[in-house]
Design an enzyme around this catalytic site. Structure first.
Site, PDB file in Angstrom:
ATOM      1  N   ARG A 143     -14.415  -6.914   0.000  1.00 20.06           N
ATOM      2  CA  ARG A 143     -13.611  -6.615   1.333  1.00 20.06           C
ATOM      3  C   ARG A 143     -13.024  -5.367   1.419  1.00 20.06           C
ATOM      4  NH1 ARG A 143      -8.096  -5.087   2.411  1.00 20.06           N
ATOM      5  NH2 ARG A 143      -7.490  -6.302   4.647  1.00 20.06           N
ATOM      6  N   THR A 150       0.858  -1.129   0.129  1.00 19.10           N
ATOM      7  CA  THR A 150      -0.038  -0.013   0.127  1.00 19.10           C
ATOM      8  C   THR A 150       0.914   1.470  -0.106  1.00 19.10           C
ATOM      9  OG1 THR A 150      -1.861  -1.015   0.922  1.00 19.10           O
ATOM     10  CG2 THR A 150      -1.535   1.124   1.621  1.00 19.10           C
ATOM     11  N   THR A 167       0.225   1.024   6.896  1.00 17.27           N
ATOM     12  CA  THR A 167       0.236   0.076   5.901  1.00 17.27           C
ATOM     13  C   THR A 167       0.329  -1.644   6.782  1.00 17.27           C
ATOM     14  OG1 THR A 167       1.500  -1.224   4.166  1.00 17.27           O
ATOM     15  CG2 THR A 167       2.549   0.147   5.427  1.00 17.27           C
TER      16      THR A 167
END
Ligand code: ASP
Length: 370
Positions: free
Chosen positions: A258, A230, A280
């Site tokens: 999700r 991320t 992250t």
């Protein structure tokens, strides 16, 4: 390395706190940086103009020299530096922390090396579903989006939700319909395809077929890799305003629909007037432990330093819970913290001297690229 860069180097290596040192000034007055940092922390009112700067991450996880080739490492470092420079260009021109965060994240979303925008991981059904959020620390305005399939730069849409809608969070088709009304660039889902992410999903699916109970989302059973990837940015501008943003494809093999922590305000992204955080890691843990807000709440209510607050949440609370990952964080005095409890976290910092500093592993030596 110049002596004045030592605290920065330590901070990047260990992932602990550092202050946005007046690097330009310190380079002509060696050794003053640390002293000035302490004075500033104790007497914030004396500073005529706060230091400004930008800190970024490109994901945490099992990042070892064995699973990161020198070529790949060089490409990742170049992308992180480009992101830092993009944010710096905004700040040096007197731009806002919100604009710096947006610019820095856009660069990482456009890079195939990170799990955001181009290069996002695939869900269980072989589809890329993207999430992002941005928050303005001064006003506590926030925008978040989730489950996007066609938005090239999700951080842009999060920003539009914040600035052009009465809402904080929009998801899926509704968010994309809103994107059309705002002129946000939409792309064919094929744009997000990368062979590497596709193969990662195939390995995860195969492993799941063989041993359903052994699967951890985000974990590549072949390489043993647990890279989240991320991207996020936190900035303090010359007016002393903080902002934070995060963008992600989520976790490989996640189920349709999700949503992780990145677009959840207070979990993966948070900013208030004194503290800003982007996270992250394994999102379910970051949501349940409201990681980003917990760090800032400890600063606000317990009077903890940013470093202490971030460290205890990542290296104590989360470790005990079994949650892997890290954060980048800044306070309004320009202190920076970047703790992580995984073996690596792609991370970087740039201050007013315009020198990008990038680190990947926990160990020293190659941790700082300058
Ligand atoms: N935190 C993200 C999520 O759970 C994953 C990551 O950090 O890469 O969606």
């Amino acid at each position: 390395m110049h002596a004045s860069l030592a605290p920065l180097r330590r901070g990047l290596v260990t992932g602990t706190a550092l202050l946005l040192l007046p690097l330009g000034c310190a380079s002509t007055q060696a050794g003053r940086g640390g002293e000035e940092a302490l004075t500033t922390r104790k007497q914030p009112g004396l500073r005529a103009q706060p230091r400004w700067g930008l800190v970024i991450h490109g994901g945490a996880g099992v990042i070892s020299r064995e699973n990161l080739s020198p070529e790949r490492e060089a490409q990742v470092r170049a992308a992180l530096e480009a992101s830092l420079r993009a944010g710096h260009a905004v700040l040096v021109g007197g731009g806002t922390s919100l604009d710096a965060v947006t610019a820095a994240i856009r660069v990482l979303e456009d890079s195939p090396y990170f799990n955001a925008g181009k290069g996002a991981v695939f869900n269980h059904d072989g589809i890329n579903e993207l999430d992002a959020a941005i928050m303005d620390g001064t006003t506590r305005a926030a925008g978040a989006v989730a489950g996007l399939r066609h938005v090239k730069n999700p951080i842009e849409l999060a920003r539009k939700v914040m600035e052009k809608s009465p809402h904080v969070m929009m998801v899926g088709e509704g968010a994309e319909a809103f994107a059309k009304t705002q002129g946000v660039e939409l792309v064919d889902p094929k744009y997000f395809y990368t062979e590497e992410r596709w193969q990662g999903l195939q390995r995860a699916l195969e492993k799941e077929r063989q041993q359903p109970s052994s699967l951890r989302p985000g974990h590549d059973p072949v390489t043993g890799d647990h890279k989240f990837g991320t991207v996020g940015a936190v900035a303090l501008d010359a007016s002393g305003h903080l902002a934070a943003g995060t963008s992600t494809g989520g976790m490989t093999n996640k189920r349709f629909g999700r949503v992780g922590d990145s677009p959840i305000i207070g979990a993966g992204t948070y900013a208030d007037p004194g503290c800003a955080v982007s996270a992250t890691g394994h999102g379910e843990f970051f949501i349940r432990y409201t990681v980003a807000r917990d760090i800032c709440a400890r600063v606000e209510y317990q009077g903890k330093s940013l470093a202490e607050a971030a460290d205890v949440v990542i290296n104590d609370v989360l470790v005990k819970a079994g949650g892997e990952g890290g954060v980048i964080a800044m306070d309004a005095q320009g202190n920076v913290a970047m703790p992580f409890n995984s073996s690596g976290m792609y991370r970087g910092y740039i201050g007013d001297d315009g020198q990008p500093h990038v680190a990947i592993f926990a160990e020293p030596d190659t941790a700082v690229s300058k």
